[in-house]
Design a protein around this motif. Sequence first.
Motif: not given
Length: 220
Positions: A87-114
């Motif tokens: 039900p949340l859909g796109l949940f980005d309270p810290l506005n990480l998407l505004a930091r660019g696609p490279e940062v978003y890609r790195r956040s995806q990798e870290l989230e999956i590993k953790h």
Amino acid sequence: RGGSNSDLMPAKILLSAACIGALALGVDAGFTGIGGAAPKRGAKPVKKAAKKPVARKPVAKKAPVKKAVVRSAGGFSPASDIGVTPPLGLFDPLNLLARGPEVYRRSQELEIKHGRLAMAATLGVIVTEAGIRLPGYLSISEDIKFADQPGTLDGAYFGTPLAGWVQIVAFIAALDVAVFRQDPSNDPGDVVQDLPIDWVRYDDPEAKTFKLSAERQNGR
């Protein structure tokens, strides 16, 4: 001295004519007869050089600044990206998407590993609480056996010696750097590469999306 006025008239007339002639010559010679020099006749007036119009350089108009759309390697969109589920859909309270696609890609990798480590740790707690323990000693120097290790979160955290935690962190770091490396050309989380591991691949796009979303949610 004794001449009559009629004798003096021609002389006066001549004197007046001479004075008038002298004044006329003085004017022609360039004198006013009263206040100094007059401009010479025949002198060409000095023309001032006309100022050349300064050519103005055309001012380049600035193009309107467009906000960059954040996209991941696979083309990010809130409606189709992995992990964006109701039900949340796109949940980005810290506005990480505004930091660019490279940062978003790195956040995806870290989230999956953790998330994978968190799921493995949760499974470890469940197995330990079920009574399944490894044989032998957890620490020979401190005389701690695996059978003595409690299955609760605080028991596992405080019951493991510091040297044990150092070994665990070093082992996971070695796997992350040397074995399960993330290739930037692969999707986030696809770290098997050419290893001889029976990694499950899904040909059906819907099944693949469902499995990847389930992994992401379970890790969270």
